[in-house]
Design an enzyme around this catalytic site. Structure first.
Site, PDB file in Angstrom:
ATOM      1  N   ARG A 289       0.808  -1.221   0.000  1.00  9.61           N
ATOM      2  CA  ARG A 289       0.000   0.000   0.000  1.00  9.61           C
ATOM      3  C   ARG A 289       0.843   1.273   0.000  1.00  9.61           C
ATOM      4  O   ARG A 289       0.566   2.213  -0.748  1.00  9.61           O
ATOM      5  CB  ARG A 289      -0.901  -0.017   1.245  1.00  9.61           C
ATOM      6  N   CYS A 357     -25.407  -2.516 -10.516  1.00 12.02           N
ATOM      7  CA  CYS A 357     -26.776  -2.738 -10.064  1.00 12.02           C
ATOM      8  C   CYS A 357     -26.792  -3.259  -8.640  1.00 12.02           C
ATOM      9  O   CYS A 357     -27.188  -4.393  -8.384  1.00 12.02           O
ATOM     10  CB  CYS A 357     -27.477  -3.702 -11.006  1.00 12.02           C
ATOM     11  N   GLU A 358     -26.336  -2.440  -7.723  1.00 13.10           N
ATOM     12  CA  GLU A 358     -26.263  -2.774  -6.295  1.00 13.10           C
ATOM     13  C   GLU A 358     -26.412  -1.471  -5.542  1.00 13.10           C
ATOM     14  O   GLU A 358     -25.708  -0.505  -5.852  1.00 13.10           O
ATOM     15  CB  GLU A 358     -24.874  -3.308  -5.927  1.00 13.10           C
TER      16      GLU A 358
HETATM   17  C1  LIG Z   1      -0.913  -7.827   2.004  1.00 12.31           C
HETATM   18  C2  LIG Z   1       0.404  -8.261   2.497  1.00 12.31           C
HETATM   19  C3  LIG Z   1       1.467  -7.370   2.461  1.00 12.31           C
HETATM   20  C4  LIG Z   1       1.343  -5.930   2.036  1.00 12.31           C
HETATM   21  O1  LIG Z   1       0.576  -5.200   2.921  1.00 12.31           O
HETATM   22  P1  LIG Z   1       0.450  -3.613   2.734  1.00 12.31           P
HETATM   23  O2  LIG Z   1      -0.488  -3.222   3.803  1.00 12.31           O
HETATM   24  O3  LIG Z   1      -0.092  -3.373   1.386  1.00 12.31           O
HETATM   25  O4  LIG Z   1       1.796  -3.043   2.918  1.00 12.31           O
HETATM   26  C5  LIG Z   1       2.706  -7.847   2.848  1.00 12.31           C
HETATM   27  N1  LIG Z   1       2.883  -9.122   3.254  1.00 12.31           N
HETATM   28  C6  LIG Z   1       1.870 -10.006   3.295  1.00 12.31           C
HETATM   29  C7  LIG Z   1       2.131 -11.385   3.711  1.00 12.31           C
HETATM   30  C8  LIG Z   1       0.593  -9.607   2.912  1.00 12.31           C
HETATM   31  O5  LIG Z   1      -0.404 -10.483   2.976  1.00 12.31           O
END
Ligand SMILES: *Cc1c(COP(=O)(O)O)cnc(C)c1O
Length: 432
Positions: A289, A357-358
């Site tokens: 993220r 359509c929700e």
């Molecule tokens: C989703 C996930 C991430 C990344 O998480 P972010 O919040 O996008 O940084 C890293 N490691 C694992 C194992 C994940 O499932």
């Protein structure tokens, strides 16, 4: 991102209104410089740490050839959860050695693909996973480097479905019922084909504090010490997962990446000394993220306005839950802007809804903003992570195209499917 003199939203030097005109809407726009700078914050912070460090970009946040190539050129390793994500990274030119394969269910084919491409790290999630990997690696005459994923029972203050290290969760080996130690012994007994590098723990996502990482570091160092004493093997790697938060609204206040990394590093130093390790383990992160989230903007065109007096003023956009399922899934909140008059003052409350359509197809439930007019372009900010990658074709809507922008230039990185693309996988049985 910024605002031009004429009040238009600018992304990577490109006018958002012009982008919408050229490529159509809905459109995902990714800011190259922002992605690079997010990656660089990790690499710069790593230089200050007393131990070796790596960041694996969690490609599920947005898996695409261009994004994979881009983050790779910024020094990132890459975290994949499926054949599709591995293939994307490999086709983008990322060497198998730089990849990690994750997941609580890896198929036989996916494990084989990882072994054949010498994927650098496989994060083992359970006993069936480990048994199958041992069988396949042994048969292929390969040695797989693995981490064991742990579930230490840590509560990160975030939405339940993106919280991943509590006791009641599908991921990893529990530290409390002996499962993790049993897995360690299994891995150490398979030294002909398995190299146990270390431990992994991903506590969740959209995290705004450092303490959960410190708790995870402490649990892992404690367990490393226990393994060392019991087996004589001292594990050299600690992976703290991802989860660094981003700002979706002005109320969100994420900590800078460099600060999060520094605190995690300090926590590992402390934990290592507290538990009697006479070395500092390598530290790894898996950010998704915070690499692409704030680099993304989604552009929509306003298509319909429906005021229900005294109840709600609905404004329909030409996308919705198909291109952004996060509102329906997590109740996520976004900041909308009107791309051609960003500076105008808010004059009311509007519900920005999609075209599926929700009734639950909402993008922003209660937006305080200037009245969006039919034909105008609305920009939803911070939509670079878990949007394109989570999109569906519900209602057979074409997924948005995606462009990567930099220095006033836009390049297509994902094309919008045509109507023929939409039916391309359908088959009409001859007897119908
Ligand atoms: C989703 C996930 C991430 C990344 O998480 P972010 O919040 O996008 O940084 C890293 N490691 C694992 C194992 C994940 O499932």
């Amino acid at each position: 991102m910024g605002v031009a003199d004429n009040g238009h939203l600018m992304i990577g030097g490109c006018d958002a209104v012009e982008l919408a005109k050229t490529y159509g809407t809905p459109l995902y726009v990714m800011d190259e410089a922002r992605i690079r700078s997010n990656c660089r914050q990790f690499q710069l912070a790593f230089k200050e740490l007393p131990m070796p460090a790596r960041a694996y970009y969690a490609s599920k946040a947005q898996s695409n050839l261009a994004i994979a190539r881009l983050v790779y050129t910024e020094g990132m390793y890459m975290d994949c959860v499926s054949a599709g994500e591995m293939y994307t990274a490999l086709q983008a030119g990322v060497p198998g050695q730089r990849l990690a394969l994750h997941g609580n269910l890896k198929t036989r084919d996916e494990l084989m693909m990882a072994l054949e491409n010498d994927v650098g790290q496989i994060i083992v999630d359970g006993f069936d996973d480990l048994t199958l990997l041992i069988e396949l690696a042994r048969a292929a005459g390969k040695k797989a480097s693995i981490l064991l994923r742990l579930r230490p029972g840590i509560d990160a203050h975030t939405h339940q479905s993106i919280q991943t290290a509590t006791l009641d969760c599908k991921f990893g080996f529990s530290l409390y019922d002996g499962a993790a130690m049993k897995a360690v012994r299994m891995a150490l007994e398979a030294q002909d084909c398995i190299e146990l590098m270390g431990l992994h723990c991903h506590i969740g996502s959209q995290i705004f504090e450092t303490q959960p990482y410190a708790l995870a570091a402490d649990s892992m160092c404690e367990f490393i010490a226990q393994i060392g004493r019991d087996t004589g093997t001292w594990l050299k790697t600690i992976n703290l997962g991802g989860g660094f938060g981003v700002a979706y609204t002005p109320q969100d206040d994420p900590l800078p990446i460099a600060y999060m990394v520094r605190c995690a590093g300090e926590a590992v130093v402390q934990a290592a000394s507290k538990h009697g390790l006479d070395y500092l383990p390598q530290i790894e992160f898996e950010p998704g993220r915070c690499i692409v989230g704030d680099a993304g903007v989604t552009l929509y065109t306003v298509g319909a306005d429906k005021d229900v007096p005294g109840v709600r003023h609905y404004v329909a956009l030409d996308g919705g839950m198909a291109d952004n399922p996060r509102v329906a899934l997590y109740g996520s909140v976004y900041t909308p802007l009107i791309a051609n008059r960003v500076r105008d003052a808010a004059d009311g409350h509007y519900a920005l809804v999609g075209r599926c359509c929700e009734s639950g197809d909402v993008l922003v439930k209660d937006a305080c903003m200037p009245a969006p007019k039919v034909g105008e372009v609305v920009a939803l900010m911070t939509t670079g992570a878990y949007h394109a990658s989570m999109a569906s074709q519900y209602n057979r809507l074409a997924n948005p195209a995606a462009v990567l922008v930099k220095d006033g230039k836009a390049r297509l990185i994902s094309k919008r499917p045509t109507l023929d693309d939409i039916i391309a996988y359908d088959r009409l049985p001859e007897d119908l």
